[in-house]
Design an enzyme around this catalytic site. Structure first.
Site, PDB file in Angstrom:
ATOM      1  N   CYS A 474       0.815  -1.224   0.000  1.00 39.29           N
ATOM      2  CA  CYS A 474       0.000   0.000   0.000  1.00 39.29           C
ATOM      3  C   CYS A 474       0.847   1.271   0.000  1.00 39.29           C
ATOM      4  CB  CYS A 474      -0.987  -0.006   1.161  1.00 39.29           C
ATOM      5  SG  CYS A 474      -0.255  -0.352   2.771  1.00 39.29           S
ATOM      6  N   ASP A 598      -7.747   5.155  -1.326  1.00 42.05           N
ATOM      7  CA  ASP A 598      -7.327   3.917  -0.668  1.00 42.05           C
ATOM      8  C   ASP A 598      -6.582   3.011  -1.656  1.00 42.05           C
ATOM      9  OD1 ASP A 598      -7.057   1.616   0.820  1.00 42.05           O
ATOM     10  OD2 ASP A 598      -9.065   1.757   1.702  1.00 42.05           O
ATOM     11  N   HIS A 600      -5.658   0.023  -1.180  1.00 42.34           N
ATOM     12  CA  HIS A 600      -5.915  -1.395  -0.919  1.00 42.34           C
ATOM     13  C   HIS A 600      -6.951  -1.996  -1.869  1.00 42.34           C
ATOM     14  CE1 HIS A 600      -4.502   0.420   2.913  1.00 42.34           C
ATOM     15  NE2 HIS A 600      -3.809  -0.702   3.006  1.00 42.34           N
TER      16      HIS A 600
END
Length: 647
Positions: A474, A598, A600
């Site tokens: 990440c 994000d 992820h």
């Protein structure tokens, strides 16, 4: 003397006429425009108390200005508005002298020259003209027209002609007489330049414009059919081209856009013509013959030296200009000048590491037409000599000094339909989604002030590019998003690095052991700052908070960052990393929300899916259900990349 109808009004096309408070500026026009049309203005930077250095000015402007534009006058800024006519005469004299150095064509004898005068406050500009190159009398111009659609004026009537010509120049010189190398090099280069007018030379002309159902076939122009001697002022423009007669073909033959539905006018969207140079070195023989090779043994020790030139010339032409003259009066002189410029730059370093020179074309803000700059590629763009070159160009063009506008990443590539060199930042595959935060629902903060990332970025997340980094990548993805921002804002031309290249950079600076390369180890904000410094020369500010509960207290500082710097922020806490794109903050109530990108996410790159899934959206520190987005038992580091103050 009474001025004629076409020369009694000054037409100003450039958005900004006065670039500085003092000094001299060159007024640029075109032989394809009415005589008193100012298309752009360029500052004289080789100026001193006595007079400009005309040799340096002409050398630089010969490269900078596209063929099809030329100096039509000068603007002089004085501390006093007294003696306007005297100052105008001084400006006219300077413009004439520079123009004579730039062009020896006979049409200059009758050229009208503009002399403009402004006081240091630049509140008003007064215009004067002289009607011939030798005249000492000047006339006041009372009518000045500022065109309300200058891009249309330039690009509805004109097109771009591009010619790329790589040259490999091998030659031998005596080891015992290295001083002879320069003379041999100069003679070899001059021989190449002479070849451009060879009767056997062939210029192939074809369109580079958008695809059409009726793409015109390429046209072959031979050197023996071209007129290299006729003055451009004596060229007859064609109203309607005779498609069956080569001499009747104009540039409009390759301009495919319909006049009834004009496009968005700009240099990027202009009609483009490609010219390729070919030389028939093996002429037809009347009878068959076996190939032969001649051997000339060297009389003393000799060394082979190979010099490579990469010429790329861009010209501006009215669409009614015959193709034969577009090549002979624009393309050929452009190639000749560029070759000479490179020859002079390489000559002092011939026997050492000679410069690796390459032309680039730019369309900086406020300029209606492209310019050409020749850069040295042996050194990086942050090397001080290269920075000084760009600073002088910013000064000459009146550009700000706090942002990159003339770096290689800013260059336009007019060899294809997509004219942006940075249009695709990925090495392979389809383009990544950009600016996914645009159009998302509001944050829910009442009375808040929204501060957002400035400019564009690409969304990097798990599993892209065939890399399975789920669970450990990440921070790498956040770093890639940040670097894409610097690329898209043209602060760098460095490719967005892969995970392995990021790891390699950390090993090279000594932060990690060699075993780190190829591993799945996490990295955090500090490692990201090291990589940004090494690859981009970008410094970062780091904010440390002991707990996720303290992050809302940093909203004022984060808002200030987005307002002043505008770069994406990396937030790292525990085993998770996010990219922060903005904050919505009510200073009175303390209510706030964070715009989180994000990394992820593991799905495909569909904007709707990304936004609806919450992978890009506003997050409150505590949501309506009382759930904490930032963990209270974890510390967080926030990496705030600083926007470089650079050119």
């Amino acid at each position: 003397m009474k001025m004629s109808e076409d020369t009694k009004t000054i037409r100003i096309l450039c958005p900004k006429l006065v670039l500085t408070n003092t000094g001299l500026q060159w007024l640029i026009g075109s032989p394809f425009f009415p005589p008193l049309t100012v298309v752009s203005t360029i500052r004289c930077i080789h100026d001193n108390a006595s007079s400009p250095d005309y040799d340096k000015e002409s050398d630089e402007l010969r490269t900078l200005l596209l063929r099809g534009f030329y100096v039509i006058g000068a603007l002089i800024i004085k501390n006093s508005d007294a003696e306007n006519e005297k100052n105008a005469s001084e400006a006219i004299g300077a413009a004439r002298r520079l123009r004579r150095l730039l062009s020896a064509e006979a049409e200059l004898a009758n050229a009208i020259t503009i002399g403009a005068v402004s006081d240091s406050a630049a509140a008003d500009v007064r215009f004067f003209v002289s009607r011939s190159e030798t005249s000492t009398s000047i006339e006041t111009v009372d009518y000045v027209l500022y065109d309300d659609n200058p891009l249309k004026f330039v690009w509805e009537r004109g097109c771009l002609i591009r010619c790329e010509l790589p040259i490999r120049l091998p030659f031998y010189y005596s080891v015992n007489k290295p001083s002879d190398a320069e003379n041999i090099y100069v003679h070899a280069t001059e021989a190449v330049a002479a070849k451009l007018k060879d009767p056997q030379i062939v210029y192939v002309v074809e369109t580079l414009s958008q695809a059409s159902a009726e793409v015109p076939q390429p046209v072959v122009l031979r050197g023996k059919d071209l007129d290299f001697d006729t003055d451009l002022s004596n060229v007859k423009l064609l109203v309607e081209a005779d498609q069956e007669d080569l001499n009747g073909l104009s540039c409009a033959h390759f301009c495919l856009k319909s006049k009834s539905a004009p496009p968005f006018f700009s240099a990027e969207n202009a009609d483009k013509i490609q010219v390729s140079v070919l030389l028939n070195s093996s002429q037809k023989s009347p009878k068959s013959a076996a190939p032969i090779a001649e051997y000339y043994p060297a009389l003393e020790d000799a060394r082979l030296l190979v010099v490579e030139f990469k010429l790329e010339v861009l010209c501006y032409a009215t669409k009614s200009l015959p193709l034969t003259y577009a090549v002979s009066k624009l393309v050929f002189p452009g190639l000749f000048d560029q070759l000479n410029s490179m020859k002079k730059a390489i000559k002092p370093f011939l026997l050492t590491q000679h410069p690796q020179l390459q032309p680039f074309h730019f369309i900086p803000p406020g300029l209606l037409h492209p310019i050409t700059v020749i850069y040295e590629l042996n050194y990086g763009e942050t090397e001080m000599k290269q920075v000084d070159v760009r600073k002088s160009l910013h000064l000459r063009l009146g550009l700000p000094f706090d942002r990159p506008l003339l770096r290689i990443a800013n260059a336009v590539d007019l060899s294809t339909k997509d004219s942006s060199r940075s249009s695709s930042l990925r090495k392979a595959g389809s383009p990544l989604p950009r600016d996914v935060h645009i159009g998302i629902p509001s944050s829910g903060v009442t009375g808040g002030f929204v501060s957002l990332v400035q400019g564009s970025y690409e969304y990097y997340h798990y599993l892209q590019d065939g890399i399975d980094d789920s669970g450990w990548g990440c921070a790498y993805r956040s770093l890639q998003t940040i670097i894409s921002w610097f690329r898209l804002q043209h602060y760098t031309s460095v490719d967005v690095p892969s995970h392995r290249e990021i790891q390699q950079a950390l090993v090279e600076i000594g932060d990690k052991d060699p075993s780190f390369i190829g591993s799945r180890e996490w990295i955090g904000a500090i490692e990201l700052s090291f990589v940004l410094d090494k690859l981009l020369g970008v410094s970062c500010k780091v904010i440390n908070v002991r707990s996720g509960a303290e992050l809302p207290e940093k909203c004022r500082e984060l808002a200030l960052h987005f307002e002043s710097q505008g770069t994406p922020i990396m937030i790292g806490g525990g085993v998770l990393a996010y990219t922060l794109l903005g904050v919505d903050y009510n200073e009175a109530s303390g209510d706030c929300a964070f715009l989180i990108l994000d990394p992820h996410y593991t799905g495909n790159d569909e904007h709707k899916k990304i936004v609806n899934g919450g992978w890009c959206g506003w997050k409150k520190a505590v949501d309506s259900k009382g759930k904490n987005f930032f963990l209270h038992d974890k510390f967080y580091n926030l990496l705030l990349p600083q926007r470089p103050n650079m050119v």
